[in-house]
Structure formats: structure tokens, C-alpha cells
Design a protein around this motif. Structure first.
Motif, mmCIF file in Angstrom:
data_model
loop_
_atom_site.group_PDB
_atom_site.id
_atom_site.type_symbol
_atom_site.label_atom_id
_atom_site.label_comp_id
_atom_site.label_asym_id
_atom_site.label_seq_id
_atom_site.Cartn_x
_atom_site.Cartn_y
_atom_site.Cartn_z
ATOM 1 N N MET A 1 -13.743 23.523 35.052
ATOM 2 C CA MET A 1 -14.999 23.729 34.350
ATOM 3 C C MET A 1 -15.366 25.211 34.245
ATOM 4 O O MET A 1 -15.936 25.645 33.263
ATOM 5 C CB MET A 1 -16.127 22.960 35.046
ATOM 6 C CG MET A 1 -16.050 21.466 34.852
ATOM 7 S SD MET A 1 -16.152 21.045 33.092
ATOM 8 C CE MET A 1 -15.658 19.330 33.136
ATOM 9 N N LEU A 4 -13.243 26.517 31.482
ATOM 10 C CA LEU A 4 -13.765 26.016 30.213
ATOM 11 C C LEU A 4 -15.023 26.761 29.807
ATOM 12 O O LEU A 4 -15.184 27.173 28.653
ATOM 13 C CB LEU A 4 -14.060 24.517 30.346
ATOM 14 C CG LEU A 4 -14.312 23.735 29.073
ATOM 15 C CD1 LEU A 4 -13.109 23.797 28.142
ATOM 16 C CD2 LEU A 4 -14.628 22.281 29.409
ATOM 17 N N PHE A 380 -14.259 21.007 21.763
ATOM 18 C CA PHE A 380 -13.667 20.439 22.975
ATOM 19 C C PHE A 380 -14.660 20.456 24.130
ATOM 20 O O PHE A 380 -14.803 19.464 24.862
ATOM 21 C CB PHE A 380 -12.407 21.230 23.347
ATOM 22 C CG PHE A 380 -11.726 20.704 24.589
ATOM 23 C CD1 PHE A 380 -11.070 19.478 24.555
ATOM 24 C CD2 PHE A 380 -11.734 21.434 25.764
ATOM 25 C CE1 PHE A 380 -10.441 18.994 25.700
ATOM 26 C CE2 PHE A 380 -11.109 20.959 26.903
ATOM 27 C CZ PHE A 380 -10.452 19.729 26.869
ATOM 28 N N THR A 381 -15.360 21.584 24.293
ATOM 29 C CA THR A 381 -16.326 21.653 25.396
ATOM 30 C C THR A 381 -17.487 20.698 25.169
ATOM 31 O O THR A 381 -18.007 20.105 26.123
ATOM 32 C CB THR A 381 -16.865 23.079 25.561
ATOM 33 O OG1 THR A 381 -17.361 23.562 24.295
ATOM 34 C CG2 THR A 381 -15.809 24.017 26.066
ATOM 35 N N MET A 384 -16.112 17.387 26.217
ATOM 36 C CA MET A 384 -15.854 17.323 27.649
ATOM 37 C C MET A 384 -17.134 17.266 28.466
ATOM 38 O O MET A 384 -17.189 16.608 29.507
ATOM 39 C CB MET A 384 -15.007 18.527 28.089
ATOM 40 C CG MET A 384 -13.551 18.430 27.676
ATOM 41 S SD MET A 384 -12.739 16.937 28.302
ATOM 42 C CE MET A 384 -12.882 17.192 30.077
ATOM 43 N N THR A 385 -18.181 17.949 28.029
ATOM 44 C CA THR A 385 -19.441 17.879 28.763
ATOM 45 C C THR A 385 -20.008 16.462 28.721
ATOM 46 O O THR A 385 -20.585 15.985 29.703
ATOM 47 C CB THR A 385 -20.474 18.869 28.200
ATOM 48 O OG1 THR A 385 -20.597 18.682 26.781
ATOM 49 C CG2 THR A 385 -20.065 20.303 28.486
ATOM 50 N N VAL A 387 -18.137 13.689 28.374
ATOM 51 C CA VAL A 387 -17.250 12.869 29.202
ATOM 52 C C VAL A 387 -17.528 13.110 30.683
ATOM 53 O O VAL A 387 -17.576 12.174 31.483
ATOM 54 C CB VAL A 387 -15.775 13.185 28.872
ATOM 55 C CG1 VAL A 387 -14.841 12.491 29.863
ATOM 56 C CG2 VAL A 387 -15.457 12.744 27.443
ATOM 57 N N ASP A 388 -17.730 14.371 31.046
ATOM 58 C CA ASP A 388 -17.985 14.716 32.444
ATOM 59 C C ASP A 388 -19.240 14.033 32.967
ATOM 60 O O ASP A 388 -19.325 13.674 34.135
ATOM 61 C CB ASP A 388 -18.125 16.237 32.584
ATOM 62 C CG ASP A 388 -18.337 16.667 34.021
ATOM 63 O OD1 ASP A 388 -17.329 16.755 34.763
ATOM 64 O OD2 ASP A 388 -19.504 16.904 34.419
#
Length: 501
Positions: A1, A4, A380-381, A384-385, A387-388
Motif C-alpha cells: 500500500m 501504491l 488501479f488504486t 484497490m482501495t 477491494v481493500d
């Protein structure tokens, strides 16, 4: 992270710099090209600031938020608490159901105040329910200040308690809501309020309600946690408990703005107070299920926030005592509802291209080195945020689509604020389907984008293919406009609780 977050910040600045470089150094177009390129560069800068603020908030949420609420659950309380429930022309059956849930929070530790500003016959039933609950019923004829005015009337003339909880009538708290949140105020004298999330439970009613919940997710699972750590948290009008003595020092709730919650928060921050966010689902509410109600909600939030910009600049952004991180966060917050103007520039790009108006004409190498990584990493970020934090992937689509669908509203609200045009106060639970002509701007832009992207694909070439790809992508994000305006289904949350046998 960390990698990222760091790479995101790097490529945000690279993307912004490449835009400026393309306009000032590489560009060989006409004056019209230069004008639209300047707007496009401004849009890049705007979304760069928003993305930077988002990623910093995510990082604080990920690594620091947990330490701020570790001592939150305390069964005891220091003084009695007031629970204030503003009501305005609500459905009596829904009000009765929710008041029962709110009443379960009072017991022996809180006093229930029902602030009824209704102008229709619903007041009769609300008064009957209030009497049965032994609540303090306050009915105003003069609606000065709207919700803020109703709250202030109660605080100045009736409420004696130090801790003041505000719950909108469409919210249903769990029995431990007050017990868990009051401890944070007890243990932190510099905290003016504690906010818990608004969690929608009627998402089975419509796709619109589900989209509204997706918007709430990104706000309450990422942004508010980061704001709480930084000290830039603002209250959200409901599901919040205030310290009355702090409200007194800023003249109670601010009645000069449609979003009294954010405005009052700015007043509190300027006095040295801060808020804390307690991320636990303790209150369950209703999302807007009709487009008219949703537009009413978004219009009120947008107009109030944009009207607040000068105060945020004066009291926070131009003050030396606040950190750079704090200023970036408040800058992103205060300017967000301008997004429609900047999305418009992206929407116009493929349309302008078929008329040979080139926005940011740069060579392929700059595009591949700067813009492709910039775009891919931001996308992407963003994914991903989500999903996280455990969000379903459809929430990513809903969040991107919501902003594009609302771009005409953002533009019209901006003009209304500049021209100081006012709109009657309405709630998110009013109205129904909107006539389709209300969505003419979205449908016209969709037809134009699809036509322009098809022409660019047919003509071929590096720039044409790139522009056409983004045109098709934006067309896809606009397609929910055709399903959001449907008549909602009855949510399981609204099944009858009281039945006659």
C-alpha cells in the motif's frame, strides 16, 4: 500500500506536469485548441488534487485510524443525553417505525425531543406517537432556518443536556448507539462531535438506492476515517452526537447555509475543536429510491458545499496555523462539487476531435510515458482501495458512473450559487420518477460521444483510437441513466411492523 500510494502521488504530478508541458511546449494547434487545452489542463489539475486527497485519506485510514477509537466503548455515561429528531412532512407509518427504534436508545439515559416542522396533517399522528413515548414534542409554525432553525430552537429553549444527539427520522439506531458514542466525548474534551456512518439498508428497492450506498461506502469507509485522523472531519447532519458547550461557542447550528452540518463543522474547526469518526454500523437508514428524491439530496449538498467555499478559504486555507495536509483535504472537500465542469471537458474531447479541435496535442512518447501510467495507476488504486475495504466491484462502477450521470446538476448548481438563486427545501424522500426530458443533457452527450467515437475509430490513427477508447468508456459510464429513474420496489426494510389482526 505504501508503494501504491507513493506511485500514485508521483504519477499524479507527472500527469499534471505533462499536461502543462503539452500545452506550453509541444502544442502546435490553433487558438481554439489552446483554449480547450487550458480547460483540459485545469480538469487534470482538479482531479489530481482530488486523487491526492483521496490517497492520503486512504493511507491514514489504513494505518492510523484504529488508534483513535480504541477506547470508545464505555457502558457508563456522565450526564443525561438529548436525542433530537427533526421531522418535516414525513410518512407517519415510517416515522412511527423509526421513532420506536430511536426510543429504544433513550431508556433512562436520554431525553427524546421530536422537532416537528411539518406543514401537513402528518403532525397529528406524530404528536400522538410522541405522547405515547413521553417525548418532548416541539412544533414550529415559522420554519426559519429550516432544520438548523428547528435544532437551534430546541437547544436554546428546551434542551438542558450537555450531549446532544441528532438523528434524522429516516434513521434507525441500534440500542447501543448512544452508549458507545458518548464515551468518546467523555474521554476527549477537545472533541466537539462524534460521527458514525450512514448505512443504507433499503438497497433492494432500486438500482438508484444501491448506487447511493456505493457513494456512501467510499465516503464512510475511506474518506471519513482519514479525515478523523487528520482533524478535518465534518459532521454529516445525522447519526452524530455533539457537545452542547462547543455548539454554544459558535452560535449553535449555522442557519445561513443549506448544509448546516458542514458549515457548523467549519465554525467548530476554526475555534480549535475537532470531530471523531466511529466506524461502526450503529444506525441504519434509507437511501433515496427515486430520482427526484436523489436529485433533491444532491442539489442541496452541492449548493450548500459550493456556497461554503469562501468561508473555507478564509478560515482554513488562508490561515497559517493549519498544516499543508489539512489544507489539501479541505481544498478537495470545498471544490469537489465543481466536478461537472471538468467531466464536461473529458466528455467533449472526442466530439471536438472530429472537428479537428485537438486537446493537449502531445507526441506519442509523452502520452505513453506520462499519461498512460497516470491513468492506469489512478484507476488501479481506485479499484484497490475499494477491494481493500471489502467493497464489491460493482461499487467501483457505480461511483464512477454517479459522477458522470450528475455532471449537468453540478454545472446548474454552480450557476445557481453564483447567481444566488434559491430553491425550496426538500428532502431525499420526496417526489418520484422524473420526466425523461430532464435527462436530455445526458442523452444528447451520449449520442454525440457514440457517434464521434465511431467516426474516430473508422478514420483510424494513434490519437483517434485513444480518444475513441475513452469516448466508449465514458458512454458506458453514462448508461445507468436509463435504469436509475425506474419506479422503486418496496424494500424489505419497509415491510409493516405493526399489523392489525
Amino acid at each position: 500500500m505504501n508503494i501504491l500510494t507513493g506511485s500514485t502521488m508521483v504519477f499524479i504530478f507527472i500527469g499534471i506536469f505533462s499536461s502543462f508541458y503539452a500545452v506550453m511546449i509541444l502544442h502546435h494547434g490553433t487558438v481554439v485548441d489552446d483554449i480547450f487545452s487550458l480547460f483540459f489542463w485545469s480538469a487534470t489539475l482538479f482531479f489530481g488534487i482530488q486523487s491526492l486527497s483521496f490517497m492520503l485519506a486512504f493511507r491514514r485510514s489504513k494505518y492510523k485510524y484504529g488508534t483513535t477509537t480504541s477506547n470508545s466503548f464505555i457502558k457508563s455515561y456522565r450526564e443525561k443525553i438529548a436525542i433530537l429528531v427533526p421531522i418535516y412532512n414525513e410518512d407517519p407509518d415510517m416515522a412511527m417505525t423509526n421513532l420506536m427504534a430511536i426510543y429504544s436508545n433513550t431508556d433512562s439515559l436520554a431525553t427524546l425531543y421530536i422537532l416537528d416542522d411539518s406543514t401537513n396533517d402528518s403532525s397529528v399522528k406524530i404528536k400522538e406517537i410522541s405522547d405515547k413515548m413521553n417525548a418532548t414534542y416541539i412544533h414550529r409554525i415559522d420554519r426559519t432556518g429550516y432544520k438548523a432553525g428547528a435544532l437551534n430552537n430546541a437547544l436554546k429553549n428546551f434542551v438542558k443536556e450537555e450531549y446532544v444527539t441528532v438523528l434524522d427520522i429516516d434513521q434507525m439506531p441500534s440500542p447501543d448507539f448512544v452508549r458507545e458514542t458518548v464515551g468518546l466525548l467523555d474521554n476527549n474534551p477537545g472533541v466537539a462531535f462524534v460521527q458514525v456512518p450512514q448505512y443504507y439498508t433499503n438497497t433492494d428497492a432500486s438500482a438508484l438506492a444501491e448506487m447511493a450506498e456505493a457513494q456512501q461506502f467510499i465516503f464512510y469507509e475511506i474518506l471519513t476515517e482519514g479525515k478523523s485522523v487528520l482533524g478535518s472531519l465534518f459532521s454529516c447532519g445525522t447519526n452524530v452526537i455533539y457537545r452542547k458547550s462547543a455548539l454554544e461557542k459558535v452560535g449553535y447550528f449555522d442557519e445561513t447555509n443549506l448544509v448546516e452540518d458542514i458549515t457548523t463543522s467549519v465554525n467548530l474547526v476554526s475555534k480549535g475543536y475537532k470531530g471523531l469518526y466511529y466506524n461502526k454500523k450503529l444506525v441504519f437508514g434509507r437511501a433515496p429510491t427515486t430520482m427526484e428524491g436523489y436529485i433533491n439530496q444532491q442539489w442541496r449538498w452541492s449548493a450548500g458545499s459550493l456556497a461554503l467555499m469562501p468561508r473555507i478559504f478564509k478560515r482554513i486555507l488562508l490561515q497559517r496555523k493549519y498544516s499543508l495536509k489539512m489544507k489539501i483535504d479541505w481544498l478537495a472537500t470545498s471544490t469537489w462539487y465543481l466536478f461537472g465542469w471538468f467531466y464536461l471537458m473529458f466528455l467533449l474531447a472526442p466530439i471536438l476531435d472530429i472537428f479537428h479541435v485537438r486537446i493537449l496535442v502531445m507526441n506519442p512518447y509523452v502520452y505513453l510515458v506520462a499519461w498512460v501510467p497516470y491513468t492506469i495507476i489512478l484507476m488501479f488504486t481506485f479499484i484497490m482501495t475499494h477491494v481493500d475495504k471489502g467493497a464489491p466491484l460493482k461499487y467501483v462502477f457505480y461511483n464512477m458512473a454517479a459522477n458522470l450521470v450528475l455532471f449537468p446538476l453540478s454545472i446548474s448548481v454552480t450557476l445557481s450559487v453564483i447567481l444566488k438563486k434559491k430553491k425550496p427545501f426538500t428532502t431525499a424522500r420526496t417526489g418520484g420518477k422524473l420526466p425523461w426530458y430532464k435527462f436530455l443533457p445526458q442523452m444528447v452527450i451520449m449520442a454525440a460521444i457514440l457517434t464521434a467515437s465511431s467516426i474516430l475509430t473508422y478514420e483510424g490513427g494513434f490519437y483517434n483510437y485513444v480518444t475513441a477508447f475513452w469516448g466508449y468508456f465514458q458512454f458506458l459510464l453514462l448508461t445507468p441513466v436509463f435504469i436509475l429513474n425506474r419506479t422503486p420496489r418496496e424494500s424489505s426494510m419497509d415491510y409493516p411492523v405493526f399489523k392489525d389482526y
